[in-house]
Design an enzyme around this catalytic site. Structure first.
Site, mmCIF file in Angstrom:
data_model
loop_
_atom_site.group_PDB
_atom_site.id
_atom_site.type_symbol
_atom_site.label_atom_id
_atom_site.label_comp_id
_atom_site.label_asym_id
_atom_site.label_seq_id
_atom_site.Cartn_x
_atom_site.Cartn_y
_atom_site.Cartn_z
ATOM 1 N N ASP A 82 -12.022 -9.547 21.720
ATOM 2 C CA ASP A 82 -10.856 -10.035 20.995
ATOM 3 C C ASP A 82 -9.634 -9.565 21.787
ATOM 4 O O ASP A 82 -9.734 -8.679 22.632
ATOM 5 C CB ASP A 82 -10.840 -9.516 19.553
ATOM 6 C CG ASP A 82 -9.945 -10.380 18.662
ATOM 7 O OD1 ASP A 82 -9.105 -11.132 19.218
ATOM 8 O OD2 ASP A 82 -10.077 -10.306 17.424
HETATM 9 C C1 BGC Z 1 -7.668 -12.618 16.608
HETATM 10 C C2 BGC Z 1 -8.648 -13.636 17.164
HETATM 11 C C3 BGC Z 1 -7.905 -14.648 17.998
HETATM 12 C C4 BGC Z 1 -7.167 -13.915 19.093
HETATM 13 C C5 BGC Z 1 -6.396 -14.807 20.019
HETATM 14 C C6 BGC Z 1 -6.782 -12.027 17.665
HETATM 15 O O1 BGC Z 1 -5.753 -11.304 17.095
HETATM 16 O O2 BGC Z 1 -8.374 -11.605 15.937
HETATM 17 O O3 BGC Z 1 -9.332 -14.266 16.107
HETATM 18 O O4 BGC Z 1 -8.779 -15.595 18.502
HETATM 19 O O5 BGC Z 1 -6.242 -13.007 18.506
HETATM 20 O O6 BGC Z 1 -5.292 -15.331 19.387
#
Ligand code: BGC
Length: 730
Positions: A276
């Site tokens: 993530d």
């Molecule tokens: C989220 C993800 C997301 C990523 C990119 C993170 O803060 O938990 O679900 O895909 O950001 O935006």
């Protein structure tokens, strides 16, 4: 090899050269690659991947395993690999940001369809609609030039407060699995990779970047992993995103047990695991712990990423075996080749009539009618002369909220707009807000006045995507309706007993005394760009509601398992899932706690009768060992859809089990008076629990009940079956 023609669009912004367009590819007709096996689209995927890998330098392999902007990894022009674009998210293709910041890129070609939230998709209980949903995402992603779409999310609703519950398919692993499998297959059929996220146990936003989750092995296997396993083994998902949190003491992005042992070794996952964004913590941990692609780390330049220069140096010095880097590069290449990134994809499509129709149909079937006394609904458009529409969500745009799931949409039909379109030519429609970002006496008084002057009230309230409600990075603080809505609703129903209540929100809400007095309540989740049309069609009876709750609505927060056991949001940095398997209805039913509205519940404008259950051996070649067959009849006067649900009860479990578990369902549409025979397959897995001692799924001989219900608490038919043999499955 046939090559599709490539479009090159370049735009100068200041001094920076920014690439635009969906088919941006760098020049790649290099003599040494002409005639190479990997360029031959007739060759098997694995052979192409191996050939490509064998041609790569160390630096090129390293370039594959980390980002080179917020949402890309680098092109490898020498080999004809274009820059790889990833994008959020689950509910549509997000607007572009970056390249090195979260700020919008300021483009004019990054609009997309805004689909209903996944919690609502799950509430349709219609797997065909999950397919339709995935097709929209896939086609639009292709048009926008994205190789990987960061969704669907499939974390389980452990607490009603999780700020991202709206992004996930609810509390049940079986329902979640069925929905995400079809969603992913449909996305990937469009030559776009899905990303199953967040692996695993990112079930609260509070402290998500630090909290350590402890749970027993059965809860992990039976509740939190099944949707991921189905995504891998049934849908062939090409990528998985690790969660922010720790699991049993180790970061999920470097969790050998989760990533190497379970996901890759046990399940045979051949795709890539990405972090993530800013969820990577060390070079050693990630390299050894199973991470294949590092995204979003908060450093610049990109060579400083944990899996960039430091990884390269480690391979060069012999600290990390080359085979480890090869394995990671191979997994990335697999996704790249599978999504036809080398030969180029045909253009996709954005916001077509079909996409709009899919958004509308999903929204319609997601609406859950929670209460409908004396057939208050549907409304008769010919008889309603004046409507007081009240509540902020009647006019609030929802698309650009919630965090990474936000969408820059072409349009969003609000409930007020939908009502005006539907009956504006014959009824007087007034609108009052009733409340604002906080309780507001003046707004409330205006609304009460409007209510008393109209034939009826359509109240559209509930939650929204502001921080502390349905939004990323924080959870809700309680399960109550915000902004004084309980008091407002009590006053409204006093002023006009014909008050129809519609709620937006990603999960359950406590409902005050007004609930007993209002004739009708509808749960609308976040219904997407066609939401207002869908809602008006349902309220006026053009559409018969057929949604069923994808999560239990408890009476109060303290009734729900994590809160009853005081295990949220954790103590001293650790949250212990002491409720174990007893999540959602598994808890309420086993502990005999009466919910406000149970899992699987939802009313219709017609009635269905169930009869003639028989459980018999499946015919050869069918996908079950047994099959439950029964009749469902529409005994009302309108066409409608029903969701018969099959639950299994283990009558004498060796290890403790919930009193019942969902193991099958079907969605059937019946004309007035029509009857259909419904069959639901039952497999060994329908009886099995995870036996930690054997590290296997055990379907043990003994007696089981097969329960067929219209909800988890409205069981209409049952039969007993006996397993005569014990079997263990991995
Ligand atoms: C989220 C993800 C997301 C990523 C990119 C993170 O803060 O938990 O679900 O895909 O950001 O935006």
């Amino acid at each position: 090899m046939k090559r599709s023609s490539k479009t090159y669009l370049w735009v100068f912004s200041g001094l920076a050269l920014v690439t635009l367009g969906s088919l941006v590819m760098t020049s790649h007709s290099h003599a040494q690659e002409q005639g190479a096996l990997y360029m031959d689209i007739g060759q098997p995927l694995d052979a192409r991947v191996e050939d490509l890998l064998s041609r790569m330098t160390l630096e090129e392999k390293i370039a594959l395993v980390h980002a080179d902007s917020k949402f890309t990894s680098a092109a490898i022009p020498r080999l004809g690999l274009p820059r790889r674009w990833l994008s959020d998210g689950p509910h549509g293709v997000r607007e572009d940001v970056g390249p090195d910041t979260w700020k919008p890129a300021g483009r004019t070609d990054d609009f997309a369809s805004f689909m209903p939230a996944l919690i609502g998709l799950a509430a349709t209980w219609n797997t065909d609609l999950a397919t339709a949903y995935g097709k929209v995402i896939g086609e639009e992603a292709r048009q926008r030039g994205k190789q990987i779409m960061l969704g669907p999310g499939m974390n389980i609703m452990r607490t009603p407060l999780n700020g991202r519950n709206f992004e996930y398919p609810g509390e049940d692993p079986f329902l979640s699995s069925r929905m995400v499998v079809n969603y992913i297959r449909a996305v990937q059929a469009e030559d776009v990779a899905s990303c199953a996220k967040h692996f695993v146990a990112n079930d609260q936003e509070w402290d998500r970047g630090t909290v350590n989750v402890e749970m027993d092995e059965r809860a992990l296997r039976e509740i939190y992993l099944p949707a991921f396993k189905a995504a891998v083994q049934e849908a062939g998902v090409l990528s998985v995103m690790s969660a922010y949190n720790k699991f049993r003491g180790y970061w999920c992005a470097e969790n050998d047990y989760l990533l190497n042992k379970i996901l890759k070794d046990e399940w045979g996952f051949k795709g890539l695991v990405m972090s993530d964004w800013a969820g990577t913590h060390s070079t050693d941990g990630s390299v050894l712990g199973g991470l294949d692609l590092e995204m979003g780390t908060d450093v610049l330049p990109y060579g400083k990423f944990f899996m960039a220069d430091a990884f390269r140096d480690g391979v060069q010095s012999g600290k990390f075996p080359k085979s480890l880097l090869d394995d990671k590069a191979r997994r990335n290449l697999r996704q790249i080749v599978a999504t036809k990134s080398i030969e180029g994809r045909s253009p996709g499509a954005i916001n077509t009539k079909e996409h709009q129709a899919a958004a509308r149909r999903i929204a319609e079937e997601s609406l859950v009618l929670l209460k409908n006394e004396n057939n208050a609904l549907p409304l008769d458009a010919d008889k309603v002369k004046s409507i007081a529409v009240i509540g902020e969500n009647a006019v609030q745009l929802q698309h650009y909220g919630g965090g990474s799931a936000r969408i820059k949409t072409f349009y969003e039909v609000t409930p007020l707009e939908g009502l005006v379109r539907r009956v504006g030519d014959r009824a007087t429609i007034s609108y009052s807000m009733g409340y604002a970002e906080k309780q507001n006496e003046e707004l409330a008084n205006q609304a009460v006045r409007a209510a008393s002057q109209a034939d009826l009230v359509i109240y559209v309230g509930g939650l929204n995507h502001r921080l502390l409600f349905d939004a990323e990075s924080k959870d809700r603080v309680d399960m109550k309706l915000p902004y004084g809505q309980d008091q407002l609703l009590s006053r409204l129903v006093e002023a006009n007993p014909r008050t129809i209540v519609v709620f937006f929100g990603g999960g359950p809400m406590e409902m005050g005394d007004w609930l007993a007095k209002v004739p009708a309540v509808v749960q609308a989740w976040y219904p997407g760009m066609e939401g207002g049309n869908a809602l008006a069609a349902m309220l006026f009876g053009d559409v018969n509601p057929s949604g069923k709750l994808s999560c239990t609505f408890p009476k109060r927060l303290q009734d729900s398992p994590a809160h009853a056991l005081n295990n949220y949001p954790g103590k001293d940095g650790t949250v212990r899932y002491e409720e174990g398997l007893l999540v959602g209805y598994r808890w309420y039913d086993t502990k005999k706690v009466e919910p406000l509205f149970p899992f699987g519940y939802g009313l219709s404008y017609t009635r269905f009768e169930y009869s003639n259950l028989s459980v018999s051996p499946a015919k050869e070649g069918k996908d079950g060992m047994l099959v439950a067959t029964f009749d469902v009849k529409n005994v009302g006067s309108r066409e409608g859809g029903e969701v018969p649900q099959l639950y299994v009860e283990d009558l004498k479990p060796r290890l403790a089990r919930p009193v019942k578990e969902l193991k099958g369902f079907s969605k059937v549409f019946l004309k007035a008076g029509e009857q259909k025979s419904v069959t639901i397959p039952i497999n060994r897995s329908s009886f099995a629990f995870y036996d930690p001692a054997r590290r296997a799924w055990a379907a043990e001989k003994g007696d089981f009940k097969i329960l067929i219900g219209s909800s988890s608490r409205d069981i209409r038919l049952q039969d007993n079956v006996r397993l005569t043999q014990t079997t263990f499955d991995k």
